[in-house]
Design an enzyme around this catalytic site. Structure first.
Site, mmCIF file in Angstrom:
data_model
loop_
_atom_site.group_PDB
_atom_site.id
_atom_site.type_symbol
_atom_site.label_atom_id
_atom_site.label_comp_id
_atom_site.label_asym_id
_atom_site.label_seq_id
_atom_site.Cartn_x
_atom_site.Cartn_y
_atom_site.Cartn_z
ATOM 1 C CD GLU A 44 -3.017 -0.997 2.269
ATOM 2 O OE1 GLU A 44 -2.944 -0.082 3.105
ATOM 3 O OE2 GLU A 44 -3.974 -1.788 2.214
ATOM 4 C CD GLU A 78 -3.521 -5.859 4.065
ATOM 5 O OE1 GLU A 78 -4.349 -5.001 4.447
ATOM 6 O OE2 GLU A 78 -2.296 -5.717 4.143
#
Ligand code: FCB
Length: 453
Positions: free
Chosen positions: A168, A350
């Site tokens: 991320e 995720e």
């Protein structure tokens, strides 16, 4: 529950994900250096309740028990991250063998239990020494990352076949460098843009390093992506949603897959130009083996006059993070990414939800909302596969309740409950649901990627 004609192929990977700072603890052990998260947590007012990852779930010592729980769950793969300050306590220079030894033991333990390690090299715990020397806004940190990658892959690359360079980069760049809500706590948009560029650049260098040091391994990067829906069909709301899509998604997808920053984000392009050097975009767009997608929610965007405004959909369910539960957003996202960017493979690295779990008088943790969240999102993944998205695996966030960054321990994402005073592990109902779900999958023996690599 899955059905016999579900589109998940037999070799689909069912996993769970974690990150070093969120679970390991042992912050001062075996020569680990200071990370930006240690410093940030020690700064009053930054993290709820003054919490820190100093002890966390003590995964550093308890990993054999946790791997046993993974085995019991029937996981095919475990995603974890490597703490850079354990390997290079000063960020560069001398490699700390004891730090590498920990991941060596962990990888062996996983493989002994037939669990495939998915290693993330950077999940936000930059060595503080590098931050002091300029941090991610400085190109030197990207160079240091390539050296660190080489030290790790040399040691683990004979056994770890799936590598994720960064987790991320949007969150780390913007929340950490512009909004100041994550470590290192900077508050400059120019720093965020420069940090994002150097994260991407270092990713490109690391792809080369990994392929050279561990031939046959699979390398990717994990982005946090979310579909942006206009709040209405007006041209203004559609333009606002496109802007949010650009800032959150395309700012990373376009350079990685098209070798260019999106032309419509003029202000950001002006900020990146001082740090952009010839050849960077070729480096960043080096072919990758897979794209990791983290997804938790969607955006609903209106034109707020002086910029896009995020709308809260009152009739939807929201998690303990305040995030809207909208499974079809994941389906649409995966199909869109596949259509627009053609990644070779996608892993959902995720997906999951925080709810206010409690352990009740029967000793168990009943979390029907989380089970429903996982069930409906896995169904969304199956629809995306049916629509042609090359999704090869799904990782629940998270295996364990853990340190949720600025929220400290107040948000519980695990399918295993942690009783923090004792660190006892209590599998939640969602753990048993996931176990039963995985065990009903048709299982055919798969050739080991190590044998064929
Ligand atoms: C993601 C992070 C992960 C965790 C989840 C809830 O943004 O990658 O570490 O905090 O959100």
């Amino acid at each position: 529950m899955p059905t016999e004609n579900s589109p998940f192929p037999p070799d689909f990977i069912w996993g769970a994900a974690t990150a070093s700072y969120q679970i390991e603890g042992a912050a001062h052990e075996d020569g680990r250096g200071e990370s930006v998260w240690d410093r940030f947590c020690a700064t009053p007012g930054k993290v709820r309740n003054g919490d820190s990852g100093e002890r966390a779930c003590d995964f550093y010592h308890r990993y054999p028990d946790d791997v046993a729980l993974m085995r019991e769950l029937g996981l095919d793969a475990f995603r974890f991250s490597i703490a850079w300050p354990r390997i290079l306590p000063e960020g560069r220079g001398k490699v700390n063998q004891k730090g590498l030894d920990f991941y060596d033991r962990l990888v062996d333990e996983l493989l002994a239990h037939d669990i495939e390690p998915f290693a993330t090299l950077f999940h936000w715990d930059t060595p503080q020494a590098l931050e002091d020397a300029g941090g991610w806004p400085s190109r030197a940190t990207a160079e240091a990352f390539a050296e660190y990658t080489e030290a790790v892959v040399r040691r683990l690359g004979d056994r770890v076949r799936h590598w994720i360079t960064h987790n991320e980069p949007w969150v780390h760049a913007w929340i950490g460098h512009s909004w100041g809500q994550h470590a290192p706590g900077r508050t400059s948009e120019a720093d965020a843009v420069a940090a994002a560029h150097h994260l991407l650049l270092s990713h490109g260098w690391a792809v080369d390093v990994i392929h050279a040091s561990a031939p046959g391994s699979q390398v990717g990067i994990t982005l946090n992506l979310a579909q942006a829906y206009p709040a209405s069909e007006t041209a203004e709301d559609e333009a606002a949603a496109w802007q949010v899509d650009g800032e959150a998604n395309r700012w990373f997808l376009d350079p990685l897959f098209r070798g260019a920053y999106p032309a419509d984000l003029l202000e950001r392009n002006a900020l990146v130009s001082p740090v952009l050097q010839d050849g960077d975009l070729e480096t960043i767009s080096a072919p990758i083996d897979f794209l990791g997608v983290n997804n938790y929610f969607r955006f609903v965007v209106s034109n707020g006059g002086d910029g896009p405004r995020m709308e809260r959909v009152a009739e939807s369910q929201h998690t303990d993070m305040g995030w809207e539960v909208y499974p079809d957003g994941l389906h649409q996202l995966l199909v869109r990414v596949a259509r627009d960017y053609s990644p070779r493979e996608i892993y959902v690295t995720e997906n999951g939800a925080a709810f206010g779990d409690v352990r009740v008088h029967d000793g168990h943790v009943h979390d029907p909302e989380r089970t429903a969240y996982l069930d409906t999102h896995i169904a969304a993944v199956s629809r995306a596969i049916a629509d042609g998205a090359p999704v090869k695996g799904y990782f629940v966030w998270s295996l364990l309740d853990n340190f949720e960054w600025a929220h400290g321990y107040s948000k519980r994402f695990g399918i295993i409950f942690i009783d923090y005073p004792t660190l006892e592990r209590v599998p939640k109902d969602s753990y048993y649901w996931y176990r039963d779900f995985i065990s009903t999958r048709a299982r055919t023996p798969q050739p080991s990627p190590i044998a064929t690599g």
